[in-house]
Design an enzyme around this catalytic site. Structure first.
Site, PDB file in Angstrom:
ATOM      1  N   ASP A  77      31.189 -65.381-107.391  1.00 40.57           N
ATOM      2  CA  ASP A  77      31.947 -66.323-108.208  1.00 40.57           C
ATOM      3  C   ASP A  77      32.095 -67.638-107.439  1.00 40.57           C
ATOM      4  OD1 ASP A  77      33.776 -66.308-110.769  1.00 40.57           O
ATOM      5  OD2 ASP A  77      34.935 -67.337-109.212  1.00 40.57           O
ATOM      6  N   ILE A  78      31.877 -68.755-108.128  1.00 47.06           N
ATOM      7  CA  ILE A  78      32.065 -70.065-107.497  1.00 47.06           C
ATOM      8  C   ILE A  78      33.560 -70.349-107.409  1.00 47.06           C
ATOM      9  CG2 ILE A  78      31.646 -72.547-107.682  1.00 47.06           C
ATOM     10  CD1 ILE A  78      29.061 -71.904-109.171  1.00 47.06           C
ATOM     11  N   ASN A  85      34.119 -78.953-112.991  1.00 53.11           N
ATOM     12  CA  ASN A  85      33.928 -79.417-114.374  1.00 53.11           C
ATOM     13  C   ASN A  85      34.957 -80.468-114.774  1.00 53.11           C
ATOM     14  OD1 ASN A  85      31.643 -77.976-115.134  1.00 53.11           O
ATOM     15  ND2 ASN A  85      32.809 -76.176-115.730  1.00 53.11           N
ATOM     16  N   ASP A  94      26.947 -77.824-114.360  1.00 54.08           N
ATOM     17  CA  ASP A  94      25.661 -77.163-114.636  1.00 54.08           C
ATOM     18  C   ASP A  94      24.717 -77.290-113.445  1.00 54.08           C
ATOM     19  OD1 ASP A  94      26.554 -76.448-117.133  1.00 54.08           O
ATOM     20  OD2 ASP A  94      25.329 -77.903-118.229  1.00 54.08           O
ATOM     21  N   GLU A 120      30.780 -69.142-114.342  1.00 58.58           N
ATOM     22  CA  GLU A 120      30.404 -69.298-112.930  1.00 58.58           C
ATOM     23  C   GLU A 120      30.274 -67.944-112.233  1.00 58.58           C
ATOM     24  OE1 GLU A 120      34.944 -69.438-112.869  1.00 58.58           O
ATOM     25  OE2 GLU A 120      33.339 -69.906-114.256  1.00 58.58           O
TER      26      GLU A 120
END
Length: 195
Positions: A77-78, A85, A94, A120
């Protein structure tokens, strides 16, 4: 009634017209098979990253389980992705997703299955039982992402949770839940780490 390619090839070309018809049938059969393969690829692939999607991953999970192949589940997971965003726009978000996907492809072996679960969230299925090898691969990806994006306008880090099937659980859903719990442990312990 459709014939198989082998049956089509076995048609005796008595006349020129029949031979032309046979060639047309073979060509359309190949085009049809190619189109089906292309559609399957689109259905099972995430269009943004080129990684397998959930549906594609499910096919590999079934194969791994059916063959009794032990594997590791890495959930990735980011960290703080919403801030990327919100502060820099979805185009930059993206771009970061693509960067991570590209590094996943480079970092893992060809037979490891890299997937985008959605948003993500990513996953890797590694046919490996040696925990040290799996941890080393996860840690290498974590460090690469940290180093590569450090100079970018939106540096990111990732957190990774790992579990093993069937060692952690013979139930695949439970094994994924274990990996998810370890991912949240990594987040709770400060992010940018592997648990």
């Amino acid at each position: 009634l459709f014939r198989s390619e082998q049956e089509i090839q076995n048609i005796n070309p008595w006349y020129f017209e029949v031979m032309r018809f046979r060639t047309a049938l073979l060509f359309s059969s190949k085009k049809f098979k190619d189109k089906i393969s292309e559609l399957n690829l689109h259905v099972n692939t995430d269009p943004l990253t080129g990684l397998h999607n959930r549906r594609g991953m499910q096919l590999f999970l079934e194969e791994l389980q059916n063959t009794g192949t032990e594997f590791a589940i890495l959930l990735i997971d980011i960290d703080f992705f919403k801030a990327v965003n919100d502060n820099f726009g979805h185009d930059q978000g993206d771009h970061m997703l693509k960067v991570l996907a590209e590094q996943m492809k480079k970092n893992f072996r060809e037979n490891d299955i890299c997937c985008r679960m959605g948003g993500e969230e990513f996953a890797v299925l590694m046919a490996a039982t040696d925990k040290a090898v799996v941890f080393k691969a996860a840690e290498r990806l974590r460090k690469n992402i940290e180093e590569i994006t450090a100079a970018m306008p939106t540096p990111i880090t990732i957190s990774i949770g790992i579990s093993y099937w069937p060692h952690d659980s013979n139930d695949i859903k439970e094994a994924f839940k274990q990996a998810d719990n370890r991912l949240y442990q990594a987040k709770n312990e400060g992010r940018n780490r592997v648990c």
